[in-house]
Design a protein around this motif. Sequence first.
Motif, PDB file in Angstrom:
ATOM      1  N   ASN A 310      -4.826  -2.962  -5.373  1.00 46.74           N
ATOM      2  CA  ASN A 310      -3.790  -3.635  -4.490  1.00 46.74           C
ATOM      3  C   ASN A 310      -3.365  -5.006  -5.472  1.00 46.74           C
ATOM      4  OD1 ASN A 310      -6.188  -5.141  -4.460  1.00 46.74           O
ATOM      5  ND2 ASN A 310      -6.306  -5.493  -2.414  1.00 46.74           N
ATOM      6  N   ASP A 311      -2.495  -4.294  -6.371  1.00 45.26           N
ATOM      7  CA  ASP A 311      -2.243  -5.563  -7.557  1.00 45.26           C
ATOM      8  C   ASP A 311      -0.553  -6.173  -7.194  1.00 45.26           C
ATOM      9  OD1 ASP A 311      -4.405  -4.704  -9.123  1.00 45.26           O
ATOM     10  OD2 ASP A 311      -3.362  -3.067  -9.959  1.00 45.26           O
ATOM     11  N   THR A 312      -0.005  -5.483  -5.989  1.00 43.18           N
ATOM     12  CA  THR A 312       1.306  -5.991  -5.820  1.00 43.18           C
ATOM     13  C   THR A 312       1.297  -6.409  -4.126  1.00 43.18           C
ATOM     14  OG1 THR A 312       2.365  -3.914  -5.258  1.00 43.18           O
ATOM     15  CG2 THR A 312       2.226  -4.696  -7.682  1.00 43.18           C
ATOM     16  N   ILE A 313       2.249  -7.141  -3.641  1.00 46.60           N
ATOM     17  CA  ILE A 313       2.507  -7.330  -2.395  1.00 46.60           C
ATOM     18  C   ILE A 313       2.943  -5.945  -1.522  1.00 46.60           C
ATOM     19  CG2 ILE A 313       4.114  -8.260  -0.788  1.00 46.60           C
ATOM     20  CD1 ILE A 313       4.171 -10.850  -2.260  1.00 46.60           C
ATOM     21  N   ALA A 314       3.442  -5.081  -2.514  1.00 47.87           N
ATOM     22  CA  ALA A 314       3.880  -3.720  -1.844  1.00 47.87           C
ATOM     23  C   ALA A 314       2.589  -2.900  -1.583  1.00 47.87           C
ATOM     24  CB  ALA A 314       4.644  -2.932  -2.650  1.00 47.87           C
ATOM     25  N   GLU A 374      -3.799 -18.233  -3.782  1.00 41.53           N
ATOM     26  CA  GLU A 374      -2.810 -18.883  -2.979  1.00 41.53           C
ATOM     27  C   GLU A 374      -2.388 -17.986  -1.854  1.00 41.53           C
ATOM     28  OE1 GLU A 374       0.420 -18.813  -5.998  1.00 41.53           O
ATOM     29  OE2 GLU A 374       0.131 -16.891  -6.459  1.00 41.53           O
ATOM     30  N   ILE A 375      -1.602 -18.627  -0.923  1.00 40.73           N
ATOM     31  CA  ILE A 375      -1.075 -17.916   0.314  1.00 40.73           C
ATOM     32  C   ILE A 375       0.361 -17.854  -0.043  1.00 40.73           C
ATOM     33  CG2 ILE A 375      -1.161 -18.046   2.709  1.00 40.73           C
ATOM     34  CD1 ILE A 375      -3.767 -17.944   1.659  1.00 40.73           C
ATOM     35  N   VAL A 376       0.835 -16.490   0.192  1.00 33.71           N
ATOM     36  CA  VAL A 376       2.530 -16.606  -0.398  1.00 33.71           C
ATOM     37  C   VAL A 376       3.075 -15.654   0.834  1.00 33.71           C
ATOM     38  CG1 VAL A 376       1.899 -16.490  -2.780  1.00 33.71           C
ATOM     39  CG2 VAL A 376       2.086 -14.407  -1.421  1.00 33.71           C
ATOM     40  N   ASP A 377       4.450 -15.803   0.971  1.00 39.07           N
ATOM     41  CA  ASP A 377       5.233 -15.027   1.865  1.00 39.07           C
ATOM     42  C   ASP A 377       5.437 -13.596   1.295  1.00 39.07           C
ATOM     43  OD1 ASP A 377       7.068 -15.261  -0.031  1.00 39.07           O
ATOM     44  OD2 ASP A 377       8.463 -16.684   1.277  1.00 39.07           O
ATOM     45  N   VAL A 378       6.372 -12.722   1.798  1.00 39.62           N
ATOM     46  CA  VAL A 378       6.364 -11.478   1.314  1.00 39.62           C
ATOM     47  C   VAL A 378       7.327 -11.377   0.179  1.00 39.62           C
ATOM     48  CG1 VAL A 378       8.808 -11.190   2.335  1.00 39.62           C
ATOM     49  CG2 VAL A 378       7.383  -8.919   2.271  1.00 39.62           C
ATOM     50  N   ASN A 379       7.959 -12.341  -0.156  1.00 40.09           N
ATOM     51  CA  ASN A 379       8.408 -12.712  -1.429  1.00 40.09           C
ATOM     52  C   ASN A 379       7.720 -12.903  -2.673  1.00 40.09           C
ATOM     53  OD1 ASN A 379      11.025 -11.373  -0.544  1.00 40.09           O
ATOM     54  ND2 ASN A 379      11.335 -13.324   0.242  1.00 40.09           N
ATOM     55  N   SER A 384       3.673 -23.734   2.275  1.00 39.12           N
ATOM     56  CA  SER A 384       3.486 -25.092   1.985  1.00 39.12           C
ATOM     57  C   SER A 384       2.767 -25.753   3.366  1.00 39.12           C
ATOM     58  CB  SER A 384       4.660 -25.766   1.680  1.00 39.12           C
ATOM     59  OG  SER A 384       5.061 -25.231   0.434  1.00 39.12           O
ATOM     60  N   THR A 385       1.874 -24.856   3.839  1.00 36.82           N
ATOM     61  CA  THR A 385       1.342 -25.353   5.110  1.00 36.82           C
ATOM     62  C   THR A 385      -0.229 -25.369   5.154  1.00 36.82           C
ATOM     63  OG1 THR A 385       1.593 -23.183   6.167  1.00 36.82           O
ATOM     64  CG2 THR A 385       3.348 -24.523   6.632  1.00 36.82           C
ATOM     65  N   PHE A 420       1.315 -13.153   6.584  1.00 42.76           N
ATOM     66  CA  PHE A 420       1.193 -13.739   5.271  1.00 42.76           C
ATOM     67  C   PHE A 420       0.332 -13.193   4.280  1.00 42.76           C
ATOM     68  CE2 PHE A 420      -2.068 -15.860   7.912  1.00 42.76           C
ATOM     69  CZ  PHE A 420      -3.125 -15.608   7.017  1.00 42.76           C
ATOM     70  N   TYR A 421       0.304 -13.236   2.880  1.00 43.35           N
ATOM     71  CA  TYR A 421      -0.414 -12.746   2.202  1.00 43.35           C
ATOM     72  C   TYR A 421      -1.195 -13.318   1.253  1.00 43.35           C
ATOM     73  CZ  TYR A 421       3.062  -9.164   3.294  1.00 43.35           C
ATOM     74  OH  TYR A 421       4.014  -8.201   3.842  1.00 43.35           O
TER      75      TYR A 421
END
Length: 445
Positions: A310-314, A374-379, A384-385, A420-421
């Motif tokens: 699972n190396d990418t968001i995709a 880290e917590i990221v969005d789909v992009n 920042s929460t 979220f990711y």
Amino acid sequence: MRASIQSLVRAVVGSLVLTLVASCGGGGSDGGGSAPLNITTTTANNGVVGIAYTQTISATGGSGTRNFSVSAGALPAGLTLSAAGLISGTPAGPAGSANFTVSVTDTAQQPATDAQALSIDVVDPLVITTTALPDATGGEPYSASLEAQGGLLPLTWTLTAGTLPAGLTGPDPASGAIGGTPDPVCVAAAAALTVQVTDSGTPAQSDTQAAISLAVEPAALEITTATLPAGTVGAAYSAIVGAAGVPPYSFAITAGTLPSQLGINAATGQITGAPDTVEAQAFDVTVTDACPTTVTRTLSITISVSLGRNDTIADATVLPGNGTYSASISPSGHPNTVYAPDEDYYAITTTAASTVTVDIEAAVNGSPLDSVIEIVDVNGVPLSTCGAPAFVTTCTHDDEDPGIVFDSLLQLQVAGATTFYIHVVDWSGNARPDKLYDLVISGVN
């Protein structure tokens, strides 16, 4: 007077000539005397220990009285040979083979003899020793053999009365074996058999045994499955609860529950479905057979998530929510470049406002992973929460306890339903070999 004397002389001389011719063998119709003496018996019957025995030795030829005798070897103990050629008596045993030579002598004026090598096999009486056969169990393979002692091998077995239980065959003519798989039964039933065995002696011995019992017992109902395989969220699940008894069977969950989205087929015992929740469920399965008999067994199924590459968001691994997930950081891209860091991505979906804790536990479990999360969005943009109590900090974190352990932890606040990711990175970027860690999620609503 002279004529009478001459006639008398001629008569006397003629008589003497006839006598002389006869004594010299001339004029006889057989052309050379009696046929040669010959013993025509070449084999002898076998004897049985304790059973009266007779055997006549025959011969042809000769012209006088024949006298028979044993000229070499010895008859079996208990037997004698008469001068007239009759072997008789009762074999005393032990069983075995006696080899001997019989000679015959002609008592005529010109004695003649002949000899013949013979043998007598003495065997023990043939007796069937089987009076009952081991019980069979309905639906299970069965094998047993009839037994006998004595006689001259090989033996031949036959079933002369009675019927074998359905599913069984025999006895095998050569071995006396009875085998097969008897039909299932709910009530014990016994067959009474009459069998006969015949040996290969001359004359042959036979023995018969009646009322040999062969019972078929019901199979005890049992659940043969001791454990069930684990399942994976989102993946098709299939496992069968096995049973042994008298089919058909009926399966039911009588206590506890199966994992979410799984069900059991009442006729086959197959558990199927696509689980959607990480959980471990214990439950009771009750099976009823055709008799009807019931039995219950406690089983369990654990459902986890698949933490594959699972190396990418995709291709992020979708986690169902709260729980502890065992995983590992593995090299991604080319192992000798720092531009393809070792990393994992996980997707979490909330349905309501939540304060979520994401914790990496590696060093505390002895793993060398120096984690960063880290917590990221789909992009891939960090949210920042994070950071209690204000929750206005960028969602990136290194050491949970700087200078002491390598593990990391973030607290994230979301306002409602969202996805979220979680991005996990090895700080050193060389996670070779794989570095293990636990991803602990809590607070998801």
